[in-house]
Write a protein that holds these residues in place. Structure first.
Motif, PDB file in Angstrom:
ATOM      1  N   LYS A  25       0.844  -1.189   0.000  1.00 36.87           N
ATOM      2  CA  LYS A  25       0.000   0.000   0.000  1.00 36.87           C
ATOM      3  C   LYS A  25       0.884   1.245   0.000  1.00 36.87           C
ATOM      4  O   LYS A  25       0.713   2.149  -0.780  1.00 36.87           O
ATOM      5  N   ARG A  26       1.828   1.250   0.922  1.00 34.57           N
ATOM      6  CA  ARG A  26       2.811   2.327   0.957  1.00 34.57           C
ATOM      7  C   ARG A  26       4.018   1.835   1.729  1.00 34.57           C
ATOM      8  O   ARG A  26       3.934   0.863   2.474  1.00 34.57           O
ATOM      9  N   ALA A  27       5.129   2.534   1.505  1.00 35.26           N
ATOM     10  CA  ALA A  27       6.351   2.115   2.182  1.00 35.26           C
ATOM     11  C   ALA A  27       7.086   3.345   2.684  1.00 35.26           C
ATOM     12  O   ALA A  27       6.957   4.428   2.111  1.00 35.26           O
ATOM     13  N   VAL A  28       7.779   3.177   3.793  1.00 32.39           N
ATOM     14  CA  VAL A  28       8.593   4.314   4.277  1.00 32.39           C
ATOM     15  C   VAL A  28      10.038   3.863   4.438  1.00 32.39           C
ATOM     16  O   VAL A  28      10.302   2.753   4.895  1.00 32.39           O
ATOM     17  N   PRO A  29      10.952   4.730   4.022  1.00 33.47           N
ATOM     18  CA  PRO A  29      12.368   4.438   4.196  1.00 33.47           C
ATOM     19  C   PRO A  29      12.838   5.003   5.521  1.00 33.47           C
ATOM     20  O   PRO A  29      12.319   6.018   5.987  1.00 33.47           O
ATOM     21  N   VAL A  30      13.791   4.358   6.136  1.00 30.86           N
ATOM     22  CA  VAL A  30      14.377   4.925   7.356  1.00 30.86           C
ATOM     23  C   VAL A  30      15.893   4.871   7.210  1.00 30.86           C
ATOM     24  O   VAL A  30      16.456   3.822   6.897  1.00 30.86           O
ATOM     25  N   ARG A  31      16.481   6.033   7.429  1.00 31.49           N
ATOM     26  CA  ARG A  31      17.932   6.056   7.414  1.00 31.49           C
ATOM     27  C   ARG A  31      18.376   6.499   8.795  1.00 31.49           C
ATOM     28  O   ARG A  31      17.907   7.502   9.314  1.00 31.49           O
ATOM     29  N   GLU A  32      19.279   5.736   9.373  1.00 37.03           N
ATOM     30  CA  GLU A  32      19.712   6.048  10.737  1.00 37.03           C
ATOM     31  C   GLU A  32      21.053   6.746  10.727  1.00 37.03           C
ATOM     32  O   GLU A  32      21.955   6.353  10.002  1.00 37.03           O
ATOM     33  N   LEU A  33      21.150   7.753  11.554  1.00 35.48           N
ATOM     34  CA  LEU A  33      22.396   8.519  11.614  1.00 35.48           C
ATOM     35  C   LEU A  33      22.905   8.503  13.041  1.00 35.48           C
ATOM     36  O   LEU A  33      22.125   8.699  13.981  1.00 35.48           O
ATOM     37  N   GLN A  34      24.179   8.243  13.184  1.00 36.95           N
ATOM     38  CA  GLN A  34      24.758   8.293  14.536  1.00 36.95           C
ATOM     39  C   GLN A  34      25.230   9.720  14.766  1.00 36.95           C
ATOM     40  O   GLN A  34      26.317  10.089  14.352  1.00 36.95           O
TER      41      GLN A  34
END
Ligand SMILES: Nc1ncnc2c1ncn2[C@@H]1O[C@H](COP(=O)(O)OP(=O)(O)O)[C@@H](O)[C@H]1O
Ligand SMILES: [Mg+2]
Lengths: 423, 231
Positions: A104-113
């Motif tokens: 249906k929909r997707a979300v990206p997650v980028r993690e930053l330290q």
């Protein structure tokens, strides 16, 4: 004394069982262990089930979660530059959200330290660059203010959302809304806060993630300020990592399609990645796994319970047969003095039930102690519902009735004259 | 005197393998109300068999037994149990008290099984214990009593349902001469009060205490004798 025959039978039963305390105790052991297994089984099963339900609620039951995983060292690290390049890519995200059916929909997650600070207070939370859909897909709840918006994305604004923990730490005395926090070298305006998760849990899928807190920023803002390359300092040596996305959360249109979608996603990733630098987490599969664990537990404890109860029942039958033989003369006396067959049946049946209920009550106590011990020792959640002891009690009454019936019948059908002449 | 127990041509046959024992063999007799009979005879002459049938814990192989006007053959196991509980009092040679119960409870046992027990059962039991000289031992267990005392509890127990028949099978067989005469005195008293007593014994001096003596031999009547009335 004459008023209640049942009460009198119970009193008499207790009295004659107390004449042989050790024998009675040993006889009840089978029922004791059987009943305690039943109680423990139900408590552990119930706990596992609730744990899984909660975990799924947290991860989203209709979600498929893709995560970047660092593959074994030597296959990726380019020794000269010491840049490891792995994980999910922006391209993966596009393929998932555009071409994978059922999504249906997707979300990206980028993690930053990154270090986050306000004046002297500083913290190293997970800084996550993501899109506005994140809040709905994960089902997290806003505390104050708003989440990242489409407009934030368009404008690449320096805004951020703090989770409960971070907000409390950085702004202990005031609302963080509209205040500015410094992430690495740049200032971000706080537009909202998140409520805490239902449980900062021992959930293995989110292990160690929520403890340090979370700060969310728009995806494009993250890309602009922090790029794709990250520098990690680990055990004294500098190490660089290039990971485009840490997580892709895909929301599937219907629960029954989750398994298909997960399979398709796995297939797609396998085709496009040379190495196993990702994992696919399917909350629904976690549920299935939890159910499977519960099932195995039930089989093991259920078998123990069944065997113990059977052995316990046979033990009770054995002791009751011995009692009936020992008390043959008493049976003859009672019959001569007017006892009908059913009076004799009742007397010995009550005695058998008293015996097994005695074991059952001790078993319930032990059965309540086991889940407590399991929780303390193995940190498994256990839940004792009121039905469990009630069921266990019913089971022990039933065992007494079933296995006491034959000895009682033997007693009742004795010939009075023979019985009186006994011994 | 109207008859309490009427036996007509009663036989009780035991078959073991191919040996057949006729414990009672064509026995006919009527026991009248208020009578006190000693049933005598050598060992194996059928005394206990007769008493068991009279007490409705055994059935004749053939013949008819009427107790209080009811034909035994028409009654089922439950009805016989009820009849025993309401109208029969048993006294045994080996006392046969229930060891887990105290004196008061032992006396009460027959009332436990009555459909409609009298409300004043406990007072009556205490009175009967008093009457047999054990009013101060109500909470003693049988094993804490002497043989004579136990037999007196058993007599009190046989009286709790105010029975039509008191059946005593060698009640003094396990007692010394002194306690034997105490027990026999007690039976005399009951007879004087109008109770019907059938007492099995093989001792002549015990038999001499009854009103009449029925001599048995090989399962049938050998002789009937009447003792001189007591002064
Ligand atoms: N259950 C039985 N099975 C076989 N024979 C029996 C049984 N009871 C009694 N008899 C026999 O019946 C006869 C009469 O027995 P019983 O009435 O006990 O005699 P008594 O009381 O006069 O000594 C005896 O020969 C005895 O062996
Ligand atoms: Mg005899």
């Amino acid at each position: 004394m004459l008023h209640s025959p049942v009460l009198r039978s119970v009193k008499l039963g207790v009295k004659s069982l107390l004449l042989h305390k050790l024998r009675s105790l040993l006889t009840t052991l089978g029922v004791l262990f059987g009943v305690s297994s039943v109680v423990a089984m139900l408590a552990i099963g119930e706990g596992a089930s609730e744990e899984a339900q909660e975990q799924i609620k947290q991860l989203g039951s209709q979600n498929v979660i893709l995560r970047s995983v660092k593959p074994p060292e030597d296959t990726v690290s380019n020794q000269s530059t010491r840049v490891s390049n792995y994980g999910l890519t922006h391209l993966d995200f596009e393929r998932i959200s555009e071409t994978l059916p059922w999504v249906k929909r997707a979300v990206p997650v980028r993690e930053l330290q990154q270090e986050v600070r306000v004046e002297q207070r500083k913290l190293n939370p997970r800084v996550m660059a993501t899109t506005p859909d994140y809040i709905e897909v994960t089902g997290r709840m806003m505390g104050e203010g708003r989440f990242i918006s489409e407009r934030d994305e368009e404008l690449v604004s320096n805004v951020c959302v703090l989770d409960h923990e971070v907000a409390r730490f950085l702004f202990p005395f005031e609302t963080p809304l509209g205040k500015r926090v410094k992430i690495d070298a740049d200032y971000f305006t706080v537009v909202g806060t998140l409520l805490p998760r239902t449980r900062t849990s021992d959930d293995p899928a989110a292990a160690g993630t929520s403890v340090t807190g979370e700060v969310l920023i728009p995806r494009l803002t993250g890309q602009r300020w922090f790029g794709d390359l990250q520098v990690k300092v680990r055990s004294g040596s500098r190490e660089m990592e290039e990971v485009q996305l840490h997580e892709i959360i895909a929301e599937i249109d219907a629960p029954e399609n989750v398994a298909h979608a997960a399979a398709a996603a796995r297939e797609m990733l396998k085709r496009n990645h040379k190495q196993q630098d990702y994992e696919v987490v399917v909350p629904l599969e976690l549920l299935a796994r939890a159910e499977e664990t519960k099932r195995i537990f039930n089989i093991v404890l259920g078998s123990i319970a069944g065997i113990s109860l059977l052995v316990g029942g046979i033990g009770i039958m054995n002791v009751m047969l011995a009692t009936v033989t020992e008390r043959t003369r008493e049976i003859g006396i009672r019959r001569a003095l007017g006892a009908k067959r059913r009076h004799i049946i009742m007397q010995f049946l009550v005695e058998a039930v008293v015996l097994s209920v005695g074991g059952g009550l001790l078993g319930i106590l032990l059965g309540l102690a086991i889940p407590w011990f399991v929780t303390w020792y193995a940190d498994l959640r256990t839940i004792v519902t009121p039905e469990a002891p009630a069921l266990a009690f019913g089971v022990s009454v039933g065992i007494g009735l079933v296995f006491g019936l034959y000895p009682a019948w033997r007693a009742a059908t004795m010939d009075p004259v023979e019985a009186l002449r006994h011994e | 005197m109207p008859a309490v127990a009427i036996l007509k041509d009663v036989s009780r046959v035991y078959t073991m393998g191919n040996t057949v024992v006729r414990a009672l063999n064509g026995f006919s007799f009527e026991f009248g109300q208020g009578e006190y009979w000693a049933i005598m005879g050598s060992s194996g002459s059928g005394k206990s068999t007769l008493l068991n049938i009279l007490g409705c814990i055994d059935r004749p192989t053939s013949g008819s037994y009427q107790v209080r006007g009811q034909e035994m053959a028409t009654l089922d196991d439950d009805e016989l149990s009820e009849l025993r509980g309401l109208h029969i009092g048993f006294v045994f040679q080996s006392f046969n008290l229930i060891p887990q119960l105290n004196v008061l409870e032992n006396i009460l046992v027959p009332l436990f099984y009555q459909e409609d027990p009298p409300a004043d059962g406990e007072e009556r039991a205490a009175m009967l214990a008093d009457r047999v000289g054990l009013g101060d031992r109500l909470d003693h267990r049988p094993l804490e009593l002497s043989g004579g005392q136990q037999q007196r509890v058993a007599i009190a127990r046989s009286l709790i349902n105010d029975p039509a028949l008191i059946l005593a099978d060698e009640p003094t067989g396990n007692l010394d001469t002194q306690t034997t005469s105490e027990i026999l005195d007690l039976l005399d008293e009951l007879h004087d009060e109008g109770k019907t007593i059938l007492l099995v014994t093989h001792e002549a001096d015990v038999g001499a205490r009854a009103q009449s003596i029925l001599h048995l031999k090989d399962g049938h009547i050998d002789d009937v004798a009447h003792n001189r009335p007591r002064p």
